[in-house]
Write a protein that holds these residues in place. Structure first.
Motif, PDB file in Angstrom:
ATOM      1  N   GLU A 290       3.947   5.909   5.516  1.00  9.27           N
ATOM      2  CA  GLU A 290       3.676   7.340   5.386  1.00  9.27           C
ATOM      3  C   GLU A 290       4.194   8.116   6.597  1.00  9.27           C
ATOM      4  OE1 GLU A 290       2.963   9.111   2.880  1.00  9.27           O
ATOM      5  OE2 GLU A 290       2.693   7.340   1.634  1.00  9.27           O
ATOM      6  N   LYS A 291       4.062   7.481   7.757  1.00 13.94           N
ATOM      7  CA  LYS A 291       4.528   8.139   8.985  1.00 13.94           C
ATOM      8  C   LYS A 291       6.049   8.358   8.902  1.00 13.94           C
ATOM      9  CE  LYS A 291       2.437   6.640  12.993  1.00 13.94           C
ATOM     10  NZ  LYS A 291       2.515   5.724  14.122  1.00 13.94           N
ATOM     11  N   THR A 292       6.743   7.311   8.474  1.00 13.44           N
ATOM     12  CA  THR A 292       8.206   7.413   8.351  1.00 13.44           C
ATOM     13  C   THR A 292       8.578   8.465   7.311  1.00 13.44           C
ATOM     14  OG1 THR A 292       8.186   5.026   8.652  1.00 13.44           O
ATOM     15  CG2 THR A 292      10.289   6.003   8.067  1.00 13.44           C
ATOM     16  N   ARG A 293       7.829   8.460   6.221  1.00 11.34           N
ATOM     17  CA  ARG A 293       8.151   9.396   5.148  1.00 11.34           C
ATOM     18  C   ARG A 293       7.950  10.840   5.611  1.00 11.34           C
ATOM     19  NH1 ARG A 293       6.072  10.821  -0.614  1.00 11.34           N
ATOM     20  NH2 ARG A 293       3.976  10.245   0.008  1.00 11.34           N
ATOM     21  N   GLU A 294       6.848  11.073   6.316  1.00 11.35           N
ATOM     22  CA  GLU A 294       6.590  12.436   6.801  1.00 11.35           C
ATOM     23  C   GLU A 294       7.667  12.872   7.786  1.00 11.35           C
ATOM     24  OE1 GLU A 294       2.580  12.378   8.221  1.00 11.35           O
ATOM     25  OE2 GLU A 294       1.857  11.990   6.172  1.00 11.35           O
ATOM     26  N   LYS A 295       8.044  11.943   8.638  1.00  8.67           N
ATOM     27  CA  LYS A 295       9.077  12.268   9.635  1.00  8.67           C
ATOM     28  C   LYS A 295      10.386  12.660   8.932  1.00  8.67           C
ATOM     29  CE  LYS A 295      11.370   9.971  13.385  1.00  8.67           C
ATOM     30  NZ  LYS A 295      11.634   8.664  13.891  1.00  8.67           N
ATOM     31  N   LEU A 296      10.721  11.882   7.929  1.00  9.36           N
ATOM     32  CA  LEU A 296      11.967  12.151   7.205  1.00  9.36           C
ATOM     33  C   LEU A 296      11.876  13.470   6.434  1.00  9.36           C
ATOM     34  CD1 LEU A 296      14.740  10.970   6.509  1.00  9.36           C
ATOM     35  CD2 LEU A 296      13.695   9.795   4.582  1.00  9.36           C
ATOM     36  N   ALA A 297      10.721  13.705   5.802  1.00  8.32           N
ATOM     37  CA  ALA A 297      10.546  14.946   5.029  1.00  8.32           C
ATOM     38  C   ALA A 297      10.645  16.155   5.952  1.00  8.32           C
ATOM     39  CB  ALA A 297       9.210  14.927   4.312  1.00  8.32           C
ATOM     40  N   ALA A 298      10.081  16.026   7.156  1.00 10.44           N
ATOM     41  CA  ALA A 298      10.141  17.144   8.110  1.00 10.44           C
ATOM     42  C   ALA A 298      11.580  17.365   8.553  1.00 10.44           C
ATOM     43  CB  ALA A 298       9.261  16.832   9.318  1.00 10.44           C
ATOM     44  N   HIS A 299      12.296  16.279   8.752  1.00 11.86           N
ATOM     45  CA  HIS A 299      13.700  16.365   9.170  1.00 11.86           C
ATOM     46  C   HIS A 299      14.553  17.054   8.098  1.00 11.86           C
ATOM     47  CE1 HIS A 299      17.442  15.119  11.058  1.00 11.86           C
ATOM     48  NE2 HIS A 299      17.822  14.625   9.893  1.00 11.86           N
ATOM     49  N   LEU A 300      14.266  16.731   6.817  1.00  8.24           N
ATOM     50  CA  LEU A 300      15.087  17.264   5.728  1.00  8.24           C
ATOM     51  C   LEU A 300      14.616  18.622   5.235  1.00  8.24           C
ATOM     52  CD1 LEU A 300      15.402  14.115   3.436  1.00  8.24           C
ATOM     53  CD2 LEU A 300      16.826  14.827   5.309  1.00  8.24           C
ATOM     54  N   GLY A 301      13.320  18.875   5.423  1.00 17.40           N
ATOM     55  CA  GLY A 301      12.768  20.124   4.884  1.00 17.40           C
ATOM     56  C   GLY A 301      12.631  20.061   3.380  1.00 17.40           C
ATOM     57  N   GLN A 302      12.495  18.876   2.830  1.00 19.09           N
ATOM     58  CA  GLN A 302      12.282  18.715   1.391  1.00 19.09           C
ATOM     59  C   GLN A 302      11.454  17.455   1.162  1.00 19.09           C
ATOM     60  OE1 GLN A 302      16.614  17.908   0.292  1.00 19.09           O
ATOM     61  NE2 GLN A 302      15.581  16.459  -1.047  1.00 19.09           N
ATOM     62  N   PRO A 303      10.804  17.346   0.006  1.00 15.24           N
ATOM     63  CA  PRO A 303       9.959  16.177  -0.206  1.00 15.24           C
ATOM     64  C   PRO A 303      10.754  14.885  -0.267  1.00 15.24           C
ATOM     65  CG  PRO A 303      10.016  17.552  -2.175  1.00 15.24           C
ATOM     66  CD  PRO A 303      10.774  18.279  -1.122  1.00 15.24           C
ATOM     67  N   VAL A 304      10.131  13.823   0.190  1.00 15.53           N
ATOM     68  CA  VAL A 304      10.756  12.502   0.124  1.00 15.53           C
ATOM     69  C   VAL A 304       9.853  11.630  -0.748  1.00 15.53           C
ATOM     70  CG1 VAL A 304      11.369  10.455   1.468  1.00 15.53           C
ATOM     71  CG2 VAL A 304      11.837  12.719   2.394  1.00 15.53           C
ATOM     72  N   PHE A 305      10.408  11.054  -1.766  1.00 16.89           N
ATOM     73  CA  PHE A 305       9.621  10.235  -2.687  1.00 16.89           C
ATOM     74  C   PHE A 305       9.438   8.829  -2.123  1.00 16.89           C
ATOM     75  CE2 PHE A 305      11.259  13.653  -5.150  1.00 16.89           C
ATOM     76  CZ  PHE A 305      10.218  13.975  -6.005  1.00 16.89           C
ATOM     77  N   ALA A 306       8.287   8.249  -2.443  1.00 15.56           N
ATOM     78  CA  ALA A 306       8.012   6.878  -1.999  1.00 15.56           C
ATOM     79  C   ALA A 306       8.290   5.943  -3.162  1.00 15.56           C
ATOM     80  CB  ALA A 306       6.553   6.772  -1.588  1.00 15.56           C
ATOM     81  N   LEU A 307       9.049   4.893  -2.901  1.00 13.42           N
ATOM     82  CA  LEU A 307       9.433   3.982  -3.978  1.00 13.42           C
ATOM     83  C   LEU A 307       9.303   2.540  -3.556  1.00 13.42           C
ATOM     84  CD1 LEU A 307      12.854   5.077  -5.519  1.00 13.42           C
ATOM     85  CD2 LEU A 307      10.595   5.313  -6.529  1.00 13.42           C
ATOM     86  N   SER A 308       9.122   1.699  -4.554  1.00 11.35           N
ATOM     87  CA  SER A 308       9.345   0.279  -4.328  1.00 11.35           C
ATOM     88  C   SER A 308      10.062  -0.242  -5.565  1.00 11.35           C
ATOM     89  CB  SER A 308       8.036  -0.472  -4.127  1.00 11.35           C
ATOM     90  OG  SER A 308       8.316  -1.854  -4.207  1.00 11.35           O
ATOM     91  N   ALA A 309      11.321  -0.578  -5.377  1.00 12.23           N
ATOM     92  CA  ALA A 309      12.095  -1.073  -6.513  1.00 12.23           C
ATOM     93  C   ALA A 309      11.557  -2.423  -6.961  1.00 12.23           C
ATOM     94  CB  ALA A 309      13.568  -1.176  -6.125  1.00 12.23           C
ATOM     95  N   GLN A 310      10.866  -3.095  -6.052  1.00 13.95           N
ATOM     96  CA  GLN A 310      10.316  -4.427  -6.358  1.00 13.95           C
ATOM     97  C   GLN A 310       9.102  -4.319  -7.277  1.00 13.95           C
ATOM     98  OE1 GLN A 310      11.815  -7.137  -4.805  1.00 13.95           O
ATOM     99  NE2 GLN A 310      10.244  -8.485  -4.004  1.00 13.95           N
ATOM    100  N   THR A 311       8.144  -3.463  -6.887  1.00  9.99           N
ATOM    101  CA  THR A 311       6.903  -3.361  -7.656  1.00  9.99           C
ATOM    102  C   THR A 311       6.918  -2.195  -8.648  1.00  9.99           C
ATOM    103  OG1 THR A 311       5.914  -1.903  -6.029  1.00  9.99           O
ATOM    104  CG2 THR A 311       5.603  -4.253  -5.665  1.00  9.99           C
ATOM    105  N   GLN A 312       7.976  -1.427  -8.622  1.00  5.45           N
ATOM    106  CA  GLN A 312       8.139  -0.241  -9.471  1.00  5.45           C
ATOM    107  C   GLN A 312       7.139   0.865  -9.130  1.00  5.45           C
ATOM    108  OE1 GLN A 312       8.837  -0.817 -13.578  1.00  5.45           O
ATOM    109  NE2 GLN A 312      10.130  -2.579 -13.275  1.00  5.45           N
ATOM    110  N   GLU A 313       6.569   0.793  -7.954  1.00 10.51           N
ATOM    111  CA  GLU A 313       5.635   1.838  -7.533  1.00 10.51           C
ATOM    112  C   GLU A 313       6.412   3.126  -7.234  1.00 10.51           C
ATOM    113  OE1 GLU A 313       3.292   0.598  -4.198  1.00 10.51           O
ATOM    114  OE2 GLU A 313       2.399   2.592  -3.997  1.00 10.51           O
TER     115      GLU A 313
END
Ligand code: GTP
Ligand code: MG
Length: 337
Positions: A290-313
């Motif tokens: 979540e920390k990484t995702r928030e950092k990236l979203a702040a950097h981009l100024g747009q939402p970043v989706f969380a995925l796991s191609a393994q578990t399909q989450e």
């Protein structure tokens, strides 16, 4: 099926049949006069787009295509038959370029869209055509016209709704495999995917096409790695899904590398609607992820989706967001056509 997205071919339409010079010879008929028929028209070469193909591999094995020439005219006023046409089948999304001028002759996007690439020559006129009041016995008969011939390049650009981009090992093929029935190769080494691949995803009664393309790395536009040649397959996607490996040290930097490659490619790819997703959620503790995702979203100024191609989450959340945008873009294309 092997993948080939460029092919150079030679096409030649059929020549027209020659006109015939003949005179009517029959018992008890004096001065029968000319009766030579016209030559038949040469066959044309057509190119037709079909959804049943997604590679130009057939054109690696045969590069010369000719349509049949028209049959010659005959006596008794018989016109020669038209030569049989030749139709070349190409995948939807194929562009045809003249080899000498580089001019784009056609862009076959829609299923069953067809163009006349080389026109057959007209048949020559038989001597009956030249009969006049002052020349009752003409011996002139024209030869058939030559059919058109040209050398062209076929460039196939896959048509998909969403193009998957990212560094090697980001999980693009894994995502395609999990979201569709496509079975791309997945492995833990860079450049597993060597050719673009398509898959059809179904979600809430809607179908959309995903294109997985080989991974990009810094300098791809200068030919590093597999280069950026396969980015041409993103040109026709209305959206790009940018996958980033969450386990990498600096996802923001990773993101910028790919953006830089898109911009350097030069077909306005950087202006396409981009969706960003952080993949491999299952490999990190929830908090770190979540920390990484928030950092990236702040950097981009747009939402970043969380995925796991393994578990399909995270697939549903992503598709729920994507779907309305995709429907809109499909409608816009329909409106134009
Ligand atoms: N645990 C976990 N592993 C993943 C996930 N997504 C991908 N992987 C693994 O990451 C490795 C690379 O995955 P690929 O799908 O081949 O990556 P790619 O982006 O297609 O890579 P290239 O084809 O080389 O560009 C494989 O070993 C996958 O099993 C994920 O969500 N969770
Ligand atoms: Mg891959």
């Amino acid at each position: 099926m092997k993948f080939l997205d460029r092919a150079k071919i030679y096409v030649k339409a059929g020549d027209g049949g020659n006109g015939c010079c003949s005179f009517r010879h029959e018992k008890f008929i004096e001065f029968g006069g000319p009766d030579g028929g016209d030559g038949g028209r040469g066959g044309d070469v057509f190119v037709k787009a079909t959804r049943n193909l997604n590679t130009l591999i057939d054109y690696r094995y045969q590069q010369h295509f000719r349509a049949e020439r028209g049959k010659h005219g005959k006596g008794h006023q018989k016109t020669g038959a038209k030569g049989t046409d030749t139709t070349l089948y190409v995948p939807c999304g194929t562009q045809i370029f003249d080899d000498t001028t580089g001019f784009m002759i056609a862009d076959l996007v829609l299923e069953n869209q067809q163009i006349l690439l080389a026109q057959g020559g007209r048949g020559g006129r038989g001597n009956i055509r030249f009969k006049t009041s002052t020349n009752q016995a003409p011996t002139r008969a024209d030869p058939g016209e030559l059919g058109e011939e040209l050398v062209v390049w076929l460039h196939m650009k896959l048509i998909a709704d969403i193009g998957l981009i990212g560094l090697p090992n980001a999980g693009k093929s894994s995502f395609l495999k999990a979201a569709t029935k496509a079975r791309p190769k997945v492995a833990n080494y860079p450049f597993t995917t060597l050719h673009p691949q398509l898959g059809v995803a179904c979600y809430k009664g809607k179908e959309f096409v995903l294109a997985d393309i080989p991974g990009l790395i810094a300098g791809a536009h200068q030919g590093v790695g597999l280069g950026d040649r396969f980015l041409s397959h993103i040109e026709r996607c209305s959206h790009v899904l940018h996958l980033i490996d969450a386990t990498l040290e600096n996802p923001c930097e990773t993101y910028q590398i790919i953006r830089h490659e898109l911009a350097s490619y030069g077909a306005e790819l950087e202006h396409k609607r981009e969706w960003v997703a952080l993949n491999k959620k299952d490999l990190l503790p929830q908090q770190d992820f979540e920390k990484t995702r928030e950092k990236l979203a702040a950097h981009l100024g747009q939402p970043v989706f969380a995925l796991s191609a393994q578990t399909q989450e995270g697939f549903n959340a992503l598709f729920d967001a994507l779907l309305p945008a995709l429907v809109c873009s499909t409608m816009a294309v329909d409106d134009v056509s």
